[in-house]
Design an enzyme around this catalytic site. Structure first.
Site, PDB file in Angstrom:
ATOM      1  N   ASP A 153       0.710  -1.380   0.052  1.00  0.00           N
ATOM      2  CA  ASP A 153      -0.201  -0.133   0.377  1.00  0.00           C
ATOM      3  C   ASP A 153       0.635   1.355   0.456  1.00  0.00           C
ATOM      4  OD1 ASP A 153      -2.847   1.477   0.720  1.00  0.00           O
ATOM      5  OD2 ASP A 153      -3.863   0.116   0.715  1.00  0.00           O
TER       6      ASP A 153
ATOM      7  N   HIS B  88      -3.960   6.102   3.655  1.00  0.00           N
ATOM      8  CA  HIS B  88      -4.597   4.568   3.206  1.00  0.00           C
ATOM      9  C   HIS B  88      -3.842   3.520   3.951  1.00  0.00           C
ATOM     10  CE1 HIS B  88      -5.828   2.020  -0.080  1.00  0.00           C
ATOM     11  NE2 HIS B  88      -6.684   2.477   0.133  1.00  0.00           N
TER      12      HIS B  88
ATOM     13  N   SER C  24     -11.330  -0.599  -0.542  1.00  0.00           N
ATOM     14  CA  SER C  24      -9.924  -0.548   0.021  1.00  0.00           C
ATOM     15  C   SER C  24     -10.197  -1.186   1.223  1.00  0.00           C
ATOM     16  CB  SER C  24      -9.302   0.358  -0.384  1.00  0.00           C
ATOM     17  OG  SER C  24      -9.013   1.164  -1.818  1.00  0.00           O
TER      18      SER C  24
END
Length: 684
Positions: free
Chosen positions: A42, A265, A450
């Site tokens: 990520d 994220h 996600s």
């Protein structure tokens, strides 16, 4: 005060009830991910974020932090030695760097490099710091200067209200230029940020690095770090930015890797999968006992976009560390499903090294065939759609009304362009979880596939934790079959969105434990060619279509060191009952499959189908034990469009159309020959 509801729906903040994970942990509290390693590919993971310090059994939560993008690399190939008696070296910035007496460096060699802080800052942090510095250092002086320039122009205009001489025109233009220059400088203001000297040396036992955060050469005031995997150390660039970093040192000190986040994220994803809060267990991730390998594949230099090189490097690390699971909450559209260099590498990791790869299906719904690559298009990957429960609606979104569960409208839908279902399973697609310290927030709401991907990945970590503790062997294809056959079907959510159903961890565990004696079948993956049947174009619909479908058993290894006994391949034979519930699909009733590819003909007759999307499956059941569920599925999708005629002016209308929250209504229209555009009018 009696009317105040103090029972906050806390379990909706980071959902675990919906997938049976909470019930599973209640029954097996020690199967909480212990012994399982999850690689999070990520934007990078902040080791200082809440919940990412230790596991439930006291081990370091993050085993290693790696930047596969190269965005944090510093060239430290320049080697210098300290001045005799003075203990000083000159950095590449020209600053004099004072070597602390406490440093142990038997060789006396120091590798030096230089790194601008802006190369390390994620975009959001760069914007925040730029705004703060502008308001603090630039705006006060600029406002005074702009006000003074404006005052001078106004005074000039008051004094010269008649026609101006050439000299006076030039003077006025000069005053106007002052204002214009100051205004443009204000618009174009950028902060250059600090530039750090970096020093790398070997203390006789390991390589260490020091970044001159003081910006004045006072290395004694700066942290000295070893490779993260060795000592689990990290530091903060400054109290102003709160950006945590760790280091890795390569090539005998010639390359220093400064690892920071490219965005928030990855930290959020890691906390959903495996966060651990000993004092607030309701905030735990799905698998609080699991450990994490944080691999940054989002390149800071290109706005956190992943690159092919970074993904290849990341997968090499996944295989080196023998990770059990990979979570990949990235993806984009692709024209060719189940192919490409990256998909091949991922498939190799899954099929040859036993890695279970979980990925987001995409956020491009609700249109059909919007699943992204690789999550929704690659056979080796478990693609996850995003589901929202009533409890999530209440706790995360504060909705006024209680609504039934649903799939998020933006969750990508199948089928893939080659007919594969695309979405394997679904899981909760929203959570309030930890984010990096540089955001100046402890936690934040994010939603997307996600978020559903790490929720499912954490659920699989619970399964693997239990299987390892019970010494039960498995392969990725067997785990996938188990979760697909036990997933919860929801009649009010279409299969294109939900996939095979909502993940149910507890039921999947019971399914697996009920098949512990069938060692051979655990290793067999049933490869399909084609992966599905998809009739969408008008020329497909005028007559029945026959497709030759091939099923081939492929033996997957439990590990690279354990191969399948040849006798097991010789003895392999399954008698299949082939089932399809729709009359417009005709198939043979049975198939005898041994260790060789077998083919059979499927006839799809779309002529009697109504307008819209039609979906069914051809399922293969072992006749000796149908309770195992289908061992393979061939998706069949038919899209029947409406025709618009020249006589109607190529118009179509729908009247009295009513919607419920989250409801989707689709209309498929056959594009007239030669048409290049279309218009749409909505009347309320």
């Amino acid at each position: 005060m009696d009317s105040i509801d103090t029972n906050f729906p806390i379990h909706g903040l980071l959902p675990k009830k919906e997938t049976g994970a909470l019930a599973f942990l209640g029954k097996y509290p020690h199967f909480d991910g212990r012994g399982v390693t999850i690689a999070v590919l990520d934007t990078g993971v902040d080791p200082g974020a809440p919940g990412l310090k230790v596991t439930s059994d006291g081990k370091p939560k993050i085993v290693d932090i790696i930047d596969a993008t190269g965005s944090g690399d510093v060239d430290t190939s320049t080697v210098v030695q300290a001045n005799d008696g003075e203990g000083e070296i000159t950095g590449l910035s020209g600053r004099t760097l004072t070597i602390p007496e406490s440093w142990n460096n038997p060789s006396g060699n120091y590798h030096i490099g230089l790194k601008p802080a802006l190369d390390l800052y994620p975009k959001a942090l760069k914007e925040r710091l730029g705004k703060e510095k502008k308001e603090r250092y630039w705006d006060p002086e600029n406002r005074v200067a702009l006000a003074e320039a404006t005052r001078r122009l106004e005074e000039f205009e008051v004094k010269h209200q008649q026609s101006l001489s050439p000299e006076e025109k030039l003077e006025k233009e000069e005053l106007q230029s002052h204002i214009e220059v100051l205004t443009n400088l204000d618009k174009k203001y950028t902060s250059c940020g600090p530039v750090y000297d970096c020093v790398v040396f070997n203390d006789g036992s390991t390589w260490r690095a020091c970044v001159d955060l003081s910006e004045r050469g006072d290395l004694a005031a700066c942290p000295v770090l070893a490779n993260y995997r060795e000592e689990n150390q990290y530091a903060t660039l400054s109290q102003e930015d709160m950006l945590n970093y760790s280091v890795n040192i390569y090539d005998e000190g010639s390359i220093l890797e400064l690892v920071t986040n490219a965005g928030s994220h990855g930290t959020h994803v890691a906390c959903i999968a495996a966060g651990y809060f000993p004092d607030e267990p309701e905030r735990n991730g799905v698998a609080p006992g699991a450990q994490v390998i944080a691999i940054k594949i989002g390149d800071t230099r290109v706005g956190s976009m992943e690159t092919g090189v970074a993904l290849v490097r990341a997968m090499i690390k996944v295989m080196e560390y023998k990770c059990d699971l990979v979570n990949y909450s990235y993806g984009e559209a692709a024209h060719w499903p189940n192919s490409g260099h990256i998909c091949d590498i991922i498939s190799e990791a899954v099929n040859k090294h036993g890695v279970i790869f979980v990925s987001s299906a995409g956020n491009n719904g609700p249109a059909l065939s919007t699943v992204g690559t690789p999550g929704g298009t690659t056979s080796a990957i478990i693609g996850v759609g995003a589901y929202v429960s009533p409890e999530m609606m209440a706790s995360e979104y504060s909705l006024r009304e209680k609504l039934p569960s649903n799939q998020y409208t933006w969750s990508s839908r199948g089928p893939a362009t080659d007919g594969a279902l695309g979405v394997c399973i679904s899981a909760p697609g929203g959570a309030i979880a930890s984010v990096p310290n540089w955001t100046l927030r402890g936690c934040q709401l994010m939603n997307g596939t996600s978020m559903s991907s790490p929720n499912a990945c954490g659920g699989l970590a619970l399964l693997l934790s239990a299987l390892k503790d019970n010494n039960v062997s498995y392969t990725p294809c067997f785990i996938r079959r188990a979760i697909e056959n036990t997933a919860q079907k929801l009649d009010h959510i279409e299969g294109f969105a939900l996939g095979n159903g909502l993940l149910q961890v507890d039921k999947a565990y019971d399914y697996i434990m009920g098949m512990t004696n069938n060692a051979v079948e655990k290793r067999v993956e049933f490869q399909l060619q084609p992966r599905g049947i998809y009739l969408r174009e008008p020329n497909h619909l005028g007559r029945p279509k026959e497709t030759l479908c091939t099923v081939e058993p492929v033996f997957r290894e439990i590990s690279a060191s354990i191969s399948t006994d040849p006798q097991a391949k010789i003895d392999f034979e399954i008698l299949f009952s082939l089932v399809c519930k729709e009359a417009w699909v005709q198939i043979p009733s049975h198939l005898d499959l041994m260790n060789v590819a077998r083919s059979f003909s499927v006839k799809v007759d779309p002529r009697g189908l109504s307008h819209g999307a039609h979906y069914t499956e051809i399922q293969g059941f072992d006749v000796t034990d149908v309770m195992k569920g289908p061992l393979f599925r061939i998706p069949v999708t038919v899209i029947v469009p409406k025709s618009v005629e020249e006589s109607s002016g190529y118009k179509m209308s729908c009247t009295d159309v009513k919607f419920h929250p989250g409801q989707i209504k689709r209309h498929f229209i056959e594009v007239p020959s030669g048409a290049s555009s279309a218009g749409k009018t909505i009347v309320y």
